[in-house]
Every structure is written in C-alpha cells, then in structure tokens.
Motif scaffolding. Structure first.
Motif, mmCIF file in Angstrom:
data_model
loop_
_atom_site.group_PDB
_atom_site.id
_atom_site.type_symbol
_atom_site.label_atom_id
_atom_site.label_comp_id
_atom_site.label_asym_id
_atom_site.label_seq_id
_atom_site.Cartn_x
_atom_site.Cartn_y
_atom_site.Cartn_z
ATOM 1 N N ILE A 1 -6.956 1.839 7.967
ATOM 2 C CA ILE A 1 -7.516 0.853 7.048
ATOM 3 C C ILE A 1 -8.153 -0.274 7.847
ATOM 4 O O ILE A 1 -7.875 -0.454 9.031
ATOM 5 C CB ILE A 1 -6.446 0.283 6.088
ATOM 6 C CG1 ILE A 1 -5.344 -0.452 6.875
ATOM 7 C CG2 ILE A 1 -5.838 1.386 5.248
ATOM 8 C CD1 ILE A 1 -4.346 -1.162 5.989
ATOM 9 N N GLU B 1 -8.122 6.249 -1.430
ATOM 10 C CA GLU B 1 -8.025 4.786 -1.497
ATOM 11 C C GLU B 1 -7.613 4.299 -2.882
ATOM 12 O O GLU B 1 -6.762 3.435 -3.029
ATOM 13 C CB GLU B 1 -9.369 4.169 -1.104
ATOM 14 C CG GLU B 1 -9.535 2.679 -1.402
ATOM 15 C CD GLU B 1 -8.632 1.796 -0.570
ATOM 16 O OE1 GLU B 1 -8.431 0.634 -0.965
ATOM 17 O OE2 GLU B 1 -8.103 2.260 0.451
ATOM 18 N N ARG C 1 0.852 -1.187 0.000
ATOM 19 C CA ARG C 1 0.000 0.000 0.000
ATOM 20 C C ARG C 1 0.888 1.237 0.000
ATOM 21 O O ARG C 1 1.979 1.244 0.576
ATOM 22 C CB ARG C 1 -0.901 -0.013 1.230
ATOM 23 C CG ARG C 1 -1.962 1.081 1.228
ATOM 24 C CD ARG C 1 -2.916 0.925 2.403
ATOM 25 N NE ARG C 1 -3.931 1.963 2.409
ATOM 26 C CZ ARG C 1 -5.056 1.933 1.717
ATOM 27 N NH1 ARG C 1 -5.317 0.875 0.957
ATOM 28 N NH2 ARG C 1 -5.937 2.909 1.772
ATOM 29 N N GLY D 1 -9.087 1.534 2.935
ATOM 30 C CA GLY D 1 -9.180 2.740 3.731
ATOM 31 C C GLY D 1 -10.603 2.966 4.209
ATOM 32 O O GLY D 1 -11.540 2.971 3.408
ATOM 33 N N ALA E 1 2.209 7.250 7.433
ATOM 34 C CA ALA E 1 1.587 5.924 7.348
ATOM 35 C C ALA E 1 2.409 5.093 6.371
ATOM 36 O O ALA E 1 2.636 5.514 5.235
ATOM 37 C CB ALA E 1 0.138 6.027 6.873
ATOM 38 N N GLU F 1 -6.729 7.919 4.232
ATOM 39 C CA GLU F 1 -6.675 6.528 3.773
ATOM 40 C C GLU F 1 -7.911 6.201 2.939
ATOM 41 O O GLU F 1 -7.831 5.461 1.959
ATOM 42 C CB GLU F 1 -6.587 5.570 4.966
ATOM 43 C CG GLU F 1 -5.288 5.635 5.752
ATOM 44 C CD GLU F 1 -4.197 4.751 5.156
ATOM 45 O OE1 GLU F 1 -4.241 4.486 3.946
ATOM 46 O OE2 GLU F 1 -3.293 4.346 5.914
ATOM 47 N N LEU G 1 -3.842 4.878 -3.183
ATOM 48 C CA LEU G 1 -2.995 4.176 -2.215
ATOM 49 C C LEU G 1 -3.051 2.657 -2.369
ATOM 50 O O LEU G 1 -2.081 1.960 -2.072
ATOM 51 C CB LEU G 1 -3.430 4.543 -0.791
ATOM 52 C CG LEU G 1 -3.146 5.971 -0.330
ATOM 53 C CD1 LEU G 1 -3.936 6.273 0.937
ATOM 54 C CD2 LEU G 1 -1.658 6.156 -0.076
ATOM 55 N N ARG H 1 -0.093 -2.170 8.607
ATOM 56 C CA ARG H 1 -0.051 -0.724 8.386
ATOM 57 C C ARG H 1 0.396 -0.051 9.677
ATOM 58 O O ARG H 1 -0.204 -0.244 10.734
ATOM 59 C CB ARG H 1 -1.424 -0.219 7.971
ATOM 60 C CG ARG H 1 -1.433 1.211 7.417
ATOM 61 C CD ARG H 1 -0.770 1.314 6.077
ATOM 62 N NE ARG H 1 -1.116 2.544 5.378
ATOM 63 C CZ ARG H 1 -0.509 2.965 4.302
ATOM 64 N NH1 ARG H 1 0.505 2.264 3.795
ATOM 65 N NH2 ARG H 1 -0.886 4.070 3.692
ATOM 66 N N TYR I 1 1.479 3.525 11.772
ATOM 67 C CA TYR I 1 1.203 4.955 11.764
ATOM 68 C C TYR I 1 2.138 5.689 12.727
ATOM 69 O O TYR I 1 2.339 5.262 13.866
ATOM 70 C CB TYR I 1 -0.251 5.228 12.151
ATOM 71 C CG TYR I 1 -1.237 4.663 11.166
ATOM 72 C CD1 TYR I 1 -1.544 5.357 10.000
ATOM 73 C CD2 TYR I 1 -1.831 3.425 11.373
ATOM 74 C CE1 TYR I 1 -2.435 4.847 9.072
ATOM 75 C CE2 TYR I 1 -2.729 2.898 10.454
ATOM 76 C CZ TYR I 1 -3.023 3.612 9.304
ATOM 77 O OH TYR I 1 -3.899 3.096 8.390
#
Length: 710
Positions: free
Chosen positions: A232, A253, A113, A244, A125, A249, A256, A217, A219
């Motif tokens: 997500i 989407e 992603r 997302g 992210a 996100e 990404l 994922r 952050y």
C-alpha cells in the motif's frame, strides 16, 4: 418673539419624538433590526420619563432624587437588556459558534485494513499500530503534577531524543504559546501501555498529552510474497490516505480498505471529559474485510527456495515459477526473481510474454488428437531431421532424432520436424480454433491487476510459416499463467479453468461475504484424449528428454522447453528460455508445476536447455512437496494395499504377507504399519538394509518388526 419656557420644552420633546421615530423607520427600512429595537425601547423609556415629569414636580426633594436615581438605574438595566437582546437574538449564531468551538471536537474514527491470509490461515499482510506522542507546552506548567508526569514520560528508554534538549524545547514552546510538540514517534502498542500507566498516575489530560495512532502495514516474508501480496502507499487519488498500489492489495482494495468516520463530540474545555448528550450513534464496523488466498505457505516457500537456488547457480537473468491445482485453477505458489534491481512495478508471471518453446507441444498434440487428425500411434517421417517450409529450414534440436516416429515418440524426443508435420494436419482456421479453446487469445481472468492480453493475429493474416513455427512453440507468445492454465486443461480431464488467487473474503466476524469458486471456462479436449496425454507425458519423463524430472517412487509427467530468444535482428544465438512444465501424481494430477529460467549460463549448450536446468528443479520441488504433504510414493501405496494369499487349499485361510521394505526410510515404514498393532524397532541410521521377518513372511502372528538401517 420668545416662546414661553414650557412651550420650548414641549416642542423639543416633539422634535425628539419625531427624530426617534424617523430613526426607527430608517433602521427598519435598512434592516438594521438591532438599532430598530434599541430606538423602540428608547422611545418607550423617553415617553415614560416625560409621563413622570409632572409627578417629579409635585413630590418632595428626597422623593425626586430617589426617582431620578431609579431612572438612572432603569437606564442601565435598559442597556443590559439591550445587550442581552443583541447576544441572544441578533448575534446568537456568532456566540453559539464561539461556545461550540470551545467544547466541540471532530473525532476521526478509522478501522483497520483487512488482513491477507494464506490458505492455511497464516497472516501474509496485517496491521501494527504505532503512535506519535505529542504534548501541549502551553498547558503543562498549569499544574505542578503535570510537569512531573511529562518528565517521567521523557525518561523512558524508548524515547530516543535527548531529554535535556526536549525539556528546553518544551520550555521555549511554553514561552511562545505553542500548542503541540512531538516528543516521540513510532511508539509500539506495548510502549504506549507503559506511557498510559504514567498518564493515569499523574492525571494527565488529553489537553496536555495526546497519542496519534498510525497503522503500519506489516508483511510476512516480504521477499517471498512481495510480488503477489503487493503493498500500500500514496498516489494522486489517495487524498493523503494509503491505498493498495500493487498486487492483491490493489486488486481487492475495495474489500480490504478500512472505513473512516467523522463524528462531532462535546468535551469540557480541557478536552478531558466527554459530555453526555441525548443523541445516540449507531455502532459501525469500520474494519476492512479479510482475504484468504489460495497460496499454500509451505508450497510457496519450497517453490521460492528451489527456484532461487537454481536462479543463482545458473546465473540466469530471471526465473519464474508457478504451482497450480489443475482441477480447479487454484494458484498454490507463485514466485519470480530477477537480476534487474530497477525492475518495473510488475509481476512477470502475469505480465511478461515469452515464446514457450517445446512446453507448448503437448497443447498442439492434444488439439490434433481431439480433432481426430492424428492418434498417439500415427507415424511421421522426420527424415534426416530437417524440413523446409516456405524457404526456411527447420531442424531437430538433437541430431539423433531421425527416421519414422509415432506421435508418442514425437513428444518423447521433442521432435520439431514431427510437430511441423502434425501442424500440417490442421487448416489455419482449425489451428486458431484450438488456440482460442485453450484460452490463448484472451486473458485468463486471474484476479491480479494488470494481466496482459496475448498478442494475437487473425489466421487470415498469418504468413505461411506461422502455423509451422507455432506447432513447436515459436512464433506465439504467452505469459506463464496462460501457459500453465492451458497445460492444465491438457492433463486434468480436458477442462479449462479460470485461475484465481483468492479463496474467500470474510468480515471481522468470519462471515463469508464472497467466495471464489472453481470456474469452468469450457471443455477443450475429451477425457480420453487427456488420459492419453497424461500417459505420453509420463513416458516423456521416464524415458524421454525430461528424464531429469524423475522422482524416485512417484509417477510424474511433464515436458521440457528450450526456446531461443528473439531480438531486433532475429533469434539470439545461445540465449534461451529454459523451462519445464510437469504434474503429479501422473494418473490423477493434483499439482502442475511450471519453472522457467531466462538466459541461464553454462559451460556447454546443453546446460542452458530445459532438460538440464529446469527439469531438476521440478524434481526437487516435487520431492519436498511429497514430504511436506505426506504424499505416499507409488511403491508405498502399493505395499499398503493388503495382499491376500491362500495359505492352503484345505482350509482356505487368508493370510497377509510381509512387504519388502528394503530402501525405504524409517518414516515410510512407520506409515505402512500405522494402523496395525505391530511394534516397529529401528536400529542404525539411513534407509532400510535388512528386515525381520523377511519379505513374504506371514504377518498373522507377528507382534514386532525389526529393521536395520544403513
């Protein structure tokens, strides 16, 4: 009557031939082609035997036995041949699928992603690969070396399951013929490298051990960015794939999201070697695109920290903060806090509406001045601080606000009665016209999911008091993003910009595939009116209700707001939305900052007002931004300008004076002399108390400046 023996055999042969032909015809008619072929070849074989009969009679016994033996062998060859026909022709697809099932494997290829960055390139992210380790219990006892490798893997410290229990489960799985057993989860990339070394050492194959990759994922500072970056997860449309669900996100989407590709590959039976094929596959980029936001990590951190500090100390129910570049609509910082732990999935900066209170007054004043209904010197008699409109009495918030005020003083003292009188200058249609010009009837179009449209009523349906209350910020509801966007148009030269959170989108090669550029929605007021409002709002901070928003050494402007909150039965007593919206530098604004506190607590009413609660937060934010961004104070900017004085009329020599450094920090002093050859010597700690040479001294022959701090 008996038939001769030879005739009986002859008729029997004929009957057999007829029977075979009948079977051939029936099987062909019923589409049983395998039986048709078998009977056809059998007919040929039977005819061959009958044709050879006379030869058998004439030959010797030895040759006869040899011929009978060869016919038997021929019959079995015939059966083998028919079986080959069955496999190669009639059941070809069935057996081909069997073979392909043993060597064919569907490999699922997926990319990563896309990464989300702030404006400086810091990752907000990003992805982290984690692995699930599984083994095939039914295959690990085939080779002695395999089990030794498995034991080594289980002995690793990061395999947290009990080793003895795992070995027992593996043994039971072997006895039950199980093909898969999970031995470890959430293995990091570095831990997998250690396992790969063991796999290589003991020659373990993909049939015996496998690593299933998952993408986690991650952050950065989730408590600071969660309401902007989002997250997500799964929903009913995601088909067991994370997508997302909130924030950027979700909004981006389609950019990404990584691509997933399924390919059919061929392996040996043990899946250890991939078989080469002539078919070529085009290499594809499966990774999602990267997003660069307009958020400045340093400003975001300052905003969040200062907002949270006051949110906790004031015991507010909620707090909101926005920092924007008024000249293009870039959102540089966005933060919010709430005491509601079960808050809905929403960002109040874009999805909560409030009556703004007095922070709305500059918008109304700018509209009236642009419409040439008033000037900054127009006088308004607010009398004793009360005015009655349509049976309702509107009062000043301060008892000291009395008498005749000009426009500038109306804002400086935040006069409600004065704003009602300014509102009376408009017709309802004109007032609505300017509200629409400032974008207060539509969404701003910010690139964040779920922005709500302002609740509006056509002016023809307004009740008599509507325009009067809207003039001082009640009776109209806006979101924080709508308020700061409209206010930016007041002080940036008069242009309304569309706010945005994402600067650009790039692919994995850093090629820009989309760029969000500043979008001018429309001109709202003239540049001259905007310039005048900047001056008025600077005066509001310097000598008005927003004095606590002052920042020493810097020119700032702004307006406080204290809006009484409404409930089911009307406005709630002692419940306020305390806010401040300000900008700096006042002459050429680069930052506009909005801070809001919902229901702040305090021992006195004044502590719940915007001037006491929100204005100091604005000042603290500005102070920290100026230090972080090395923005010179107004005093230092003036000093660094070369001051030229004539030392004598005779020779006209031009000299440079030593500035007065008293009260400056060592950092400021160093900055002032950074482009000179003068050496700076510092003694003590604190701010400049004494300086050598003294202020006003010629710097022509000075090689050293000494300052004493205190």
């Amino acid at each position: 009557m008996k038939l001769p023996g030879g005739s009986a055999v002859k008729y029997l042969k004929i009957l057999v031939f007829i029977l075979i032909i009948t079977i051939i015809g029936y099987s062909f008619y019923s589409q049983q082609y395998l039986l048709t072929c078998f009977m056809l070849f059998f007919l040929i074989y039977f005819g061959y035997i009958c044709w050879k009969k006379e030869e058998y009679r004439k030959t010797s016994n030895f040759n006869r036995r040899a011929l009978y033996g060869s016919n038997i062998v021929l019959f079995f060859i015939f059966l083998i041949f028919m079986r080959l026909v069955q496999i190669q022709i009639f059941e070809r697809e069935f057996f081909q699928n069997k073979v392909m099932g043993q060597i064919n494997k569907t490999d699922i290829l997926s990319g990563n992603r896309g990464t989300i960055y702030d404006s400086t390139g810091k990752r907000l992210a990003f992805n982290k690969n984690i692995y699930t380790v599984g083994i095939n219990p039914s295959a690990i006892y085939d080779r002695t070396n395999t089990m030794n490798g498995i034991v080594q893997i289980l002995n690793q410290d990061f395999i947290i399951k009990d080793k003895a229990v795992l070995l027992e489960e593996i043994k039971r799985g072997y006895e039950a013929g199980r093909k898969y057993k999970v031995v470890a989860k959430n293995i990091t990339e570095r831990e997998k490298e250690q396992l790969d070394a063991i796999v290589k050492k003991y020659g373990l194959t993909g049939h015996e051990i496998r690593f299933d990759r998952n993408i986690e994922r991650t952050y950065y500072k989730n408590d600071v960015y969660d309401n902007i970056v989002g997250f997500i997860g799964y929903n009913y449309k995601s088909n067991s794939e994370k997508i997302g669900l909130f924030g950027l996100e979700r909004e981006y989407e389609k950019y990404l999201k990584q691509k997933v590709l399924q390919r059919q590959n061929f392996y040996t039976r043990g899946r250890s070697i991939k078989l080469p094929i002539a078919k070529e596959f085009i290499r594809m980029n499966l990774n999602g695109n990267n997003i660069y936001t307009t958020i400045d990590n340093e400003i975001q951190f300052i905003l969040s920290e200062e907002l949270k500090k006051k949110f906790l100390s004031s015991k507010s129910d909620e707090a909101y903060g926005l920092v924007m570049d008024p000249n293009n609509g870039k959102i540089l910082g966005a933060a919010s806090f709430t005491t509601n732990k079960n808050k809905a999935l929403r960002n109040p900066l874009f999805q909560n509406q409030f009556e703004p209170g007095s922070t709305f007054k500059p918008i109304v004043v700018a509209s009236a001045m642009d419409g040439k209904l008033i000037t900054k010197d127009t006088l308004f008699d607010v009398g004793n601080g009360r005015i009655t409109k349509y049976g309702h009495t509107i009062r000043e918030s301060s008892r000291s606000t009395r008498g005749v005020l000009n426009t500038q003083e109306v804002l400086k003292r935040s006069s409600n009665v004065g704003m009602v009188l300014i509102g009376d200058k408009f017709t309802d249609a004109e007032f609505e016209h300017y509200l629409k010009k400032f974008g207060l009837y539509d969404k701003t179009g910010v690139d964040f999911p779920g922005e709500i449209k302002p609740y509006t009523v056509p002016y023809k349906k307004w009740h008599g008091l509507k325009k009067s209350t809207m003039a001082f910020g009640q009776g109209i509801v806006v979101t924080p993003i709508q308020l700061i966007t409209a206010f930016s148009a007041v002080i940036n030269g008069g242009v309304l910009y569309k706010p945005y959170l994402v600067e650009k989108i790039t692919d994995e090669s850093d090629i820009i595939i989309r760029r969000n550029i500043p979008t001018q929605v429309r001109r709202v007021v003239s540049e001259d009116i905007s310039r005048q409002l900047r001056g008025i709002l600077e005066d509001v901070v310097a000598d008005g209700t927003a004095r606590r928003g002052q920042v020493e050494g810097y020119r700032v402007g702004g307006k406080t707001g204290t809006a009484q909150l409404s409930g089911k039965g009307g406005y709630l007593k002692d419940n306020y939305l305390a806010s401040f919206i300000g900008f700096f530098p006042a002459d050429k604004p680069k930052y506009v900052i909005l801070v809001m506190f919902l229901k702040p607590k305090g021992e006195t009413i004044f502590e719940k007002y915007g001037g006491a609660t929100a204005a100091p937060v604005f000042a603290d934010i500005v102070k920290r931004i100026t230090k972080t961004k090395n923005i010179l104070s107004q005093d230092i900017s003036n000093i660094t300008e070369i001051k030229e004085v004539k030392s004598g009329e005779a020779n006209g020599f031009v000299d440079i004076e030593m500035p007065d450094l008293t009260g400056f920090s060592p950092k400021d002093v160093i900055y002032i002399f950074k482009n000179t050859d003068i050496e700076i010597k510092i003694e003590g700690a604190g701010l400049v108390d004494k300086q050598f040479p003294a202020a006003g001294t010629s710097l022509e022959d000075v090689k050293e400046v000494r300052i004493i701090l205190k």
